[in-house]
Design an enzyme around this catalytic site. Sequence first.
Site, PDB file in Angstrom:
ATOM      1  N   GLU A  40       0.835  -1.196   0.000  1.00 31.51           N
ATOM      2  CA  GLU A  40       0.000   0.000   0.000  1.00 31.51           C
ATOM      3  C   GLU A  40       0.877   1.255   0.000  1.00 31.51           C
ATOM      4  OE1 GLU A  40      -4.037  -1.051   2.378  1.00 31.51           O
ATOM      5  OE2 GLU A  40      -2.211  -1.158   3.584  1.00 31.51           O
ATOM      6  N   LYS A 118     -11.928   2.983   0.890  1.00 29.16           N
ATOM      7  CA  LYS A 118     -10.955   2.208   0.116  1.00 29.16           C
ATOM      8  C   LYS A 118     -11.765   1.193  -0.691  1.00 29.16           C
ATOM      9  CE  LYS A 118      -7.020   0.731   2.109  1.00 29.16           C
ATOM     10  NZ  LYS A 118      -6.088   0.232   3.158  1.00 29.16           N
TER      11      LYS A 118
END
Length: 144
Positions: A40, A118
């Site tokens: 990420e 997300k």
Amino acid sequence: MAAPSCGTTTEAVGNGIPTGDKLVLRGLKFHGYHGVKPEEKKLGQKFVIDVDAWMDLRNAGKSDDLSNTLSYTAIYRIVKEVVEGQSQNLLESVAQMIASKIFTNHPQISAVRVQVQKPHVAVQGSIDYLGVEIVRYRSIDAPN
């Protein structure tokens, strides 16, 4: 929860969400590097942000004059700066930074709701998104 002490009529009702006039920004999409996993931080991902910013809009409605309100682009720029900026581990931190900068830059805002989504999360199953939502009041969470 009591009304903020900054001179507006914004009040919280049963579920803690303020009532009254607000600016609404929905579905702001940015690429950022937030999360706790190394991939990420390295690859980044898409984040979708929704913001409600409570302020008294009566004068703007009566005058039809931009100087009596706040341009949506001012809030958009804050969200963009935070989401595309320095990497954070937690979505809670991203949301709090957005809320804090809105209060710092725009004293006419009495309360703010920030949702950070997300949409692409590695979980088993079908989802639209995972995320967080915070509600902050100037009288509690930010200086006047």
